[in-house]
Design a protein around this motif. Structure first.
Motif, PDB file in Angstrom:
ATOM      1  N   MET A   1      -6.579  47.494  93.930  1.00  0.00           N
ATOM      2  CA  MET A   1      -5.750  46.796  92.947  1.00  0.00           C
ATOM      3  C   MET A   1      -6.318  47.073  91.558  1.00  0.00           C
ATOM      4  SD  MET A   1      -4.902  42.702  92.507  1.00  0.00           S
ATOM      5  CE  MET A   1      -5.368  42.445  94.169  1.00  0.00           C
ATOM      6  N   ILE A   2      -5.412  47.384  90.647  1.00  0.00           N
ATOM      7  CA  ILE A   2      -5.775  47.618  89.245  1.00  0.00           C
ATOM      8  C   ILE A   2      -5.050  46.576  88.405  1.00  0.00           C
ATOM      9  CG2 ILE A   2      -5.589  49.211  87.296  1.00  0.00           C
ATOM     10  CD1 ILE A   2      -5.513  51.496  89.397  1.00  0.00           C
ATOM     11  N   ILE A   3      -5.793  45.900  87.535  1.00  0.00           N
ATOM     12  CA  ILE A   3      -5.202  44.965  86.577  1.00  0.00           C
ATOM     13  C   ILE A   3      -5.260  45.655  85.218  1.00  0.00           C
ATOM     14  CG2 ILE A   3      -5.276  42.655  85.566  1.00  0.00           C
ATOM     15  CD1 ILE A   3      -4.879  42.655  88.625  1.00  0.00           C
ATOM     16  N   ARG A   4      -4.103  45.734  84.564  1.00  0.00           N
ATOM     17  CA  ARG A   4      -4.056  46.426  83.273  1.00  0.00           C
ATOM     18  C   ARG A   4      -3.048  45.743  82.360  1.00  0.00           C
ATOM     19  NH1 ARG A   4       0.717  48.982  82.976  1.00  0.00           N
ATOM     20  NH2 ARG A   4       1.690  49.759  84.879  1.00  0.00           N
ATOM     21  N   LYS A   5      -3.145  46.091  81.064  1.00  0.00           N
ATOM     22  CA  LYS A   5      -2.174  45.591  80.088  1.00  0.00           C
ATOM     23  C   LYS A   5      -0.809  46.188  80.395  1.00  0.00           C
ATOM     24  CE  LYS A   5      -3.077  44.959  75.843  1.00  0.00           C
ATOM     25  NZ  LYS A   5      -3.571  44.213  74.706  1.00  0.00           N
ATOM     26  N   ALA A   6       0.215  45.385  80.235  1.00  0.00           N
ATOM     27  CA  ALA A   6       1.582  45.869  80.411  1.00  0.00           C
ATOM     28  C   ALA A   6       1.949  46.793  79.260  1.00  0.00           C
ATOM     29  CB  ALA A   6       2.552  44.693  80.478  1.00  0.00           C
ATOM     30  N   THR A   7       2.818  47.746  79.553  1.00  0.00           N
ATOM     31  CA  THR A   7       3.318  48.676  78.543  1.00  0.00           C
ATOM     32  C   THR A   7       4.847  48.593  78.520  1.00  0.00           C
ATOM     33  OG1 THR A   7       3.573  50.540  80.061  1.00  0.00           O
ATOM     34  CG2 THR A   7       1.397  50.248  79.035  1.00  0.00           C
ATOM     35  N   LEU A   8       5.430  49.232  77.512  1.00  0.00           N
ATOM     36  CA  LEU A   8       6.892  49.255  77.437  1.00  0.00           C
ATOM     37  C   LEU A   8       7.510  49.938  78.656  1.00  0.00           C
ATOM     38  CD1 LEU A   8       7.528  49.942  73.639  1.00  0.00           C
ATOM     39  CD2 LEU A   8       7.924  47.817  74.908  1.00  0.00           C
ATOM     40  N   GLN A   9       6.780  50.867  79.276  1.00  0.00           N
ATOM     41  CA  GLN A   9       7.289  51.520  80.474  1.00  0.00           C
ATOM     42  C   GLN A   9       7.427  50.539  81.641  1.00  0.00           C
ATOM     43  OE1 GLN A   9       4.805  52.896  78.543  1.00  0.00           O
ATOM     44  NE2 GLN A   9       6.148  54.421  77.617  1.00  0.00           N
ATOM     45  N   ASP A  10       6.693  49.432  81.596  1.00  0.00           N
ATOM     46  CA  ASP A  10       6.768  48.413  82.647  1.00  0.00           C
ATOM     47  C   ASP A  10       7.942  47.461  82.457  1.00  0.00           C
ATOM     48  OD1 ASP A  10       4.316  49.179  83.943  1.00  0.00           O
ATOM     49  OD2 ASP A  10       3.223  48.173  82.323  1.00  0.00           O
ATOM     50  N   LEU A  11       8.601  47.521  81.309  1.00  0.00           N
ATOM     51  CA  LEU A  11       9.622  46.535  80.963  1.00  0.00           C
ATOM     52  C   LEU A  11      10.719  46.375  82.018  1.00  0.00           C
ATOM     53  CD1 LEU A  11      10.146  44.429  78.814  1.00  0.00           C
ATOM     54  CD2 LEU A  11      11.444  46.141  77.541  1.00  0.00           C
ATOM     55  N   PRO A  12      11.285  47.440  82.592  1.00  0.00           N
ATOM     56  CA  PRO A  12      12.314  47.231  83.615  1.00  0.00           C
ATOM     57  C   PRO A  12      11.819  46.394  84.806  1.00  0.00           C
ATOM     58  CG  PRO A  12      12.355  49.509  82.864  1.00  0.00           C
ATOM     59  CD  PRO A  12      11.133  48.870  82.268  1.00  0.00           C
ATOM     60  N   VAL A  13      10.608  46.652  85.258  1.00  0.00           N
ATOM     61  CA  VAL A  13      10.047  45.873  86.370  1.00  0.00           C
ATOM     62  C   VAL A  13       9.771  44.446  85.922  1.00  0.00           C
ATOM     63  CG1 VAL A  13       8.042  45.651  87.907  1.00  0.00           C
ATOM     64  CG2 VAL A  13       9.062  47.893  87.508  1.00  0.00           C
ATOM     65  N   LEU A  14       9.253  44.277  84.723  1.00  0.00           N
ATOM     66  CA  LEU A  14       8.957  42.940  84.215  1.00  0.00           C
ATOM     67  C   LEU A  14      10.225  42.097  84.084  1.00  0.00           C
ATOM     68  CD1 LEU A  14       6.259  43.810  81.530  1.00  0.00           C
ATOM     69  CD2 LEU A  14       5.911  43.012  83.873  1.00  0.00           C
ATOM     70  N   LEU A  15      11.316  42.724  83.680  1.00  0.00           N
ATOM     71  CA  LEU A  15      12.584  41.992  83.592  1.00  0.00           C
ATOM     72  C   LEU A  15      13.061  41.564  84.977  1.00  0.00           C
ATOM     73  CD1 LEU A  15      14.314  44.120  80.821  1.00  0.00           C
ATOM     74  CD2 LEU A  15      13.454  41.770  80.604  1.00  0.00           C
ATOM     75  N   GLN A  16      12.804  42.378  85.994  1.00  0.00           N
ATOM     76  CA  GLN A  16      13.115  41.981  87.377  1.00  0.00           C
ATOM     77  C   GLN A  16      12.222  40.819  87.808  1.00  0.00           C
ATOM     78  OE1 GLN A  16      12.677  45.565  89.678  1.00  0.00           O
ATOM     79  NE2 GLN A  16      14.675  46.363  89.063  1.00  0.00           N
ATOM     80  N   PHE A  17      10.956  40.873  87.440  1.00  0.00           N
ATOM     81  CA  PHE A  17      10.041  39.770  87.765  1.00  0.00           C
ATOM     82  C   PHE A  17      10.535  38.471  87.135  1.00  0.00           C
ATOM     83  CE2 PHE A  17       5.765  42.182  88.538  1.00  0.00           C
ATOM     84  CZ  PHE A  17       6.348  42.890  89.568  1.00  0.00           C
TER      85      PHE A  17
END
Length: 151
Positions: A1-17
């Motif tokens: 498991m890797i914990i990292r800062k979110a990036t703009l590329q993560d935005l679609p997944v974050l919106l689903q979350f």
């Protein structure tokens, strides 16, 4: 498991979350407007200096998320002027039970300490026993119950 800062590329997944969180909380709150609704300004949180938005990756999949946000304490009778508010805590169902939430909280706690803060708060629905147990496992303690009445 890797914990990292979110990036703009993560935005679609974050919106689903975000929609996953809303769906999970809807049974606990009859005041929520019908879908579609949004709780967070996720795009702004990614670059905000007073927010640490993290994601957990497992096998290259974004498995969970959470943020800490610095807030001013308006209650002059407390022994802290600022605190961190935790929110957007979500783990995809297939990754639950693997310690994802706890790992994100540990990283957020470290960031909060680096900001010179020593107080962290969060809100959880009283009937959300699974979330309450997870937060207690991470060291949080219940302090106050908010009560309301619909007229």
């Amino acid at each position: 498991m890797i914990i990292r800062k979110a990036t703009l590329q993560d935005l679609p997944v974050l919106l689903q979350f975000e929609q996953g969180i809303i769906s999970a909380e809807r049974p606990f709150d009859d005041t929520l407007l019908p879908d579609p609704i949004s709780y967070y300004e996720l795009r702004a949180f990614i670059d905000a200096p007073d927010v640490e938005l993290l994601v957990a990756e497992i096998d290259c999949d974004v498995a969970g998320s959470g943020y800490a946000r610095i807030k001013e304490n308006s209650k002059t009778y407390h022994d802290f002027e600022r605190y961190a508010y935790l929110g957007f805590m979500y783990v995809l169902p297939r990754f639950r039970g693997l310690g994802v939430n706890l790992a994100i909280i540990q990283q957020l706690k470290q960031w909060v300490l680096e900001q010179g803060l020593n107080e962290i708060k969060l809100e959880v629905y009283n009937d959300n026993t699974g979330a309450i147990k997870a937060y207690e496992k991470a060291g949080f303690k219940k302090r106050m119950i908010e009560m309301r009445m619909r007229l």
